[in-house]
Design a protein around this motif. Structure first.
Motif, mmCIF file in Angstrom:
data_model
loop_
_atom_site.group_PDB
_atom_site.id
_atom_site.type_symbol
_atom_site.label_atom_id
_atom_site.label_comp_id
_atom_site.label_asym_id
_atom_site.label_seq_id
_atom_site.Cartn_x
_atom_site.Cartn_y
_atom_site.Cartn_z
ATOM 1 N N ARG A 460 -10.334 -12.883 24.689
ATOM 2 C CA ARG A 460 -9.147 -13.658 25.044
ATOM 3 C C ARG A 460 -8.229 -12.861 25.966
ATOM 4 N NH1 ARG A 460 -7.669 -16.199 19.076
ATOM 5 N NH2 ARG A 460 -9.141 -17.962 19.150
ATOM 6 N N LEU A 461 -8.053 -11.574 25.671
ATOM 7 C CA LEU A 461 -7.168 -10.749 26.486
ATOM 8 C C LEU A 461 -7.739 -10.559 27.891
ATOM 9 C CD1 LEU A 461 -4.593 -9.095 26.707
ATOM 10 C CD2 LEU A 461 -5.849 -7.131 25.783
ATOM 11 N N TYR A 478 1.184 -12.938 25.261
ATOM 12 C CA TYR A 478 0.568 -11.905 26.088
ATOM 13 C C TYR A 478 1.551 -11.314 27.103
ATOM 14 C CZ TYR A 478 -3.857 -13.649 24.237
ATOM 15 O OH TYR A 478 -4.893 -14.014 23.398
ATOM 16 N N ALA A 479 2.700 -11.965 27.256
ATOM 17 C CA ALA A 479 3.699 -11.491 28.217
ATOM 18 C C ALA A 479 4.801 -10.674 27.550
ATOM 19 C CB ALA A 479 4.317 -12.671 28.961
ATOM 20 N N LEU A 480 4.990 -10.870 26.269
ATOM 21 C CA LEU A 480 6.109 -10.238 25.579
ATOM 22 C C LEU A 480 5.892 -8.741 25.385
ATOM 23 C CD1 LEU A 480 6.780 -12.935 22.829
ATOM 24 C CD2 LEU A 480 8.270 -12.375 24.784
ATOM 25 N N PRO A 481 6.952 -7.954 25.520
ATOM 26 C CA PRO A 481 6.852 -6.525 25.190
ATOM 27 C C PRO A 481 6.690 -6.348 23.690
ATOM 28 C CG PRO A 481 9.121 -7.119 25.681
ATOM 29 C CD PRO A 481 8.293 -8.338 25.985
ATOM 30 N N PRO A 482 6.321 -5.166 23.247
ATOM 31 C CA PRO A 482 6.088 -4.968 21.813
ATOM 32 C C PRO A 482 7.373 -4.998 21.007
ATOM 33 C CG PRO A 482 5.995 -2.868 22.962
ATOM 34 C CD PRO A 482 6.088 -3.932 24.028
ATOM 35 N N ARG A 483 7.259 -5.523 19.801
ATOM 36 C CA ARG A 483 8.336 -5.339 18.843
ATOM 37 C C ARG A 483 8.337 -3.865 18.405
ATOM 38 N NH1 ARG A 483 5.474 -9.729 17.031
ATOM 39 N NH2 ARG A 483 4.653 -8.517 15.277
ATOM 40 N N PRO A 484 9.410 -3.370 17.827
ATOM 41 C CA PRO A 484 9.467 -1.942 17.464
ATOM 42 C C PRO A 484 8.270 -1.474 16.657
ATOM 43 C CG PRO A 484 11.639 -2.909 17.243
ATOM 44 C CD PRO A 484 10.704 -4.045 17.572
#
Length: 495
Positions: A460-461, A478-484
């Protein structure tokens, strides 16, 4: 059953000089299984992907079977690694099967990575865990989709064997494709031994293979150096414009053909910072994001040194000639970089004011820990008269109040300079500012799933990253930056 795999090998490197390599067969694995075939790349290389996706084809991709016409070798080279000279390196876990001619008429290496020990393994097992194979497949193909010169991934197979690192991990083999695998370190190896015959033969091969136009130059070897400098300047500018950090810019990891190679501890930045480092082995930040242009220049100086006797018989004259070429690198790089960065903010022509706007934006992004990719990808949405739409990239992040003044100044300057209208500017910006990049946390999630036997997230990626500029709100994960808790602060070399 027909066990013939038709690959039209046309091998040239082994004809240059027998000092450049050792003949080496891959070491068989116990139970190879296909992970993925890059059908489009296979077709481009005139290799039938359906043939690769057969038991015999998988055996070839695993190194258990040698296709007709293949002449497997491991190549030798040296390197400056983190600034320290290492006189003897080489393909320690990679075997070049041969070369094929692509649909564009150019020559390409086909190499197995993780295919067993070679004479240059230095005590290593020559194998690769599954994780680094998937990482390189993901990132190299994403780089290709982003328009960055890069080695590519033709296929990945699991080996059925356990690879021991800090723990037992599933093994895998990557089939890598490159215009060539000739490195700055390849020239260094022979120059350090004063084997000028091999250096000359190697240089002639590189000219014929990569830079045939320099043959007509008054001094072809000096022109070769100039061509490599030009290619590397453009490559590094592309890295910088995308927030890409290679992580291990040793001289053996710089291909003279100008492609990105070796995706070990690499990373795309999340929050922008010029001093960003991810690689676990880069303790002093030598290869930090902001240092990459200067390191490329330093590496190129070693190529220049390796070519000195070819450029002129008088050393003092040769040094003066190469110094002039090397001194031009900074300006060449800066021209590429400014052009790319001005395009990212909607300016088709470089200007002093455009450069100021870019510098001011980067400073604000660093001060407010803005995501590099999303900030640029969402910038076009602020050209809408009514503001960003609900389904726009700009809604994936919040814009600090301190950026409002910059935003107004930028919008005003665009309106003053542009003769094509804001809609056209938006469209242009969306062709150079990706929404989807291979973020570290996504890659790590894919690797963890694959190590547990689930390859669906990997596929998928890869599929999503093949279209990095086409935003869909359905794929915003797939666009969002990582959560902490998802953040990956350190990346690791595949060995």
């Amino acid at each position: 059953m027909d066990l013939t795999i038709n690959i039209s090998f046309d091998n040239s490197y082994i004809q240059v000089a027998d000092t450049l390599f050792s003949r080496q067969l891959p070491t068989a694995v116990s139970q190879p299984d296909l992970i993925r075939i890059n059908d489009a790349l296979a077709n481009f290389l005139s290799i039938d992907p359906a043939q690769l996706n057969t038991p015999a084809g998988i055996e070839v991709l695993a190194g258990n079977r040698i296709a007709e016409g293949s002449e497997p070798i491991a190549t030798v080279y040296a390197a400056h690694q983190f600034g320290q000279w290492n006189p003897q390196l080489g393909d320690g876990r990679a075997i070049l099967l041969g070369e094929v001619i692509g649909a564009n008429g150019l020559r390409y290496d086909v190499q197995l990575k993780g295919s067993g020990p070679t004479p240059y393994s230095r005590g290593g097992d020559g194998r690769s865990p599954l994780g680094p194979v998937l990482r390189e497949y993901i990132v190299s193909e994403a780089m290709y989709a982003l328009g960055v010169p890069t080695t590519r991934s033709l296929a990945a197979v699991s080996s059925g064997d356990t690879v021991i690192r800090e723990q037992g991990l599933p093994g895998a083999i990557l089939t890598r494709v490159a215009r060539s695998h000739i490195r700055i370190g390849t020239f260094q190896f022979f120059a350090a031994r004063e084997d000028w015959d091999s250096v000359t033969r190697l240089a002639d091969h590189v000219i014929a293979r990569h830079y045939p136009d320099v043959l007509s130059a008054e001094n072809p070897y000096l022109a070769l150096l100039s061509a490599v400098i030009q290619a590397q300047a453009e490559l590094i500018a592309r890295w910088q414009s995308l927030g890409f950090i290679h992580g291990v810019m040793n001289t053996d990891n710089m291909l003279v053909g100008g492609e990105t190679v070796d995706y070990g501890p690499c990373a795309f930045m999340d929050e922008y910072h010029a001093g960003r480092v991810y690689s676990s082995i880069d303790h002093n930040g030598r290869y930090a994001y902001g240092n990459q242009p200067a390191i490329a220049h330093w590496n190129l100086s070693w190529l220049a040194q390796s070519l000195l006797p070819l450029i002129h018989s008088d050393e003092e004259t040769a040094v003066a000639l190469v110094r002039a070429e090397l001194d031009a690198f900074a300006d060449i790089y800066q021209q590429y970089y400014e052009c790319m960065m001005c395009q990212k903010i909607g300016l088709p022509v470089v200007s002093e004011k455009g450069n100021e706007l870019v510098s001011e934006l980067l400073a604000l992004m660093q001060a407010h820990k803005m995501d590099f990719t999303l900030m640029f990808a969402g910038l076009a949405d602020y050209l809408d008269k009514s503001g960003p739409a609900p389904d726009s990239v700009a809604n994936l992040f919040s814009l600090p109040a301190e950026l409002q003044a910059w935003l107004q100044e930028w919008q005003y300057y665009l309106q003053q300079q542009s003769g094509v209208g804001l809609i056209a500017i938006q469209q242009q910006m969306r062709t150079v500012n990706p929404v989807y990049i291979p973020r570290n946390h996504l890659i790590e999630e894919v690797i963890q799933a694959a190590n547990s036997g689930d390859l669906v997230p990997f596929h998928r990626l890869v599929d999503r990253l093949a279209h990095p500029f086409d935003y869909s709100i359905d794929d915003q994960i797939y666009a969002l930056p990582p959560r902490p808790e998802q953040e990956v602060a350190r990346t690791f070399c595949g060995t």
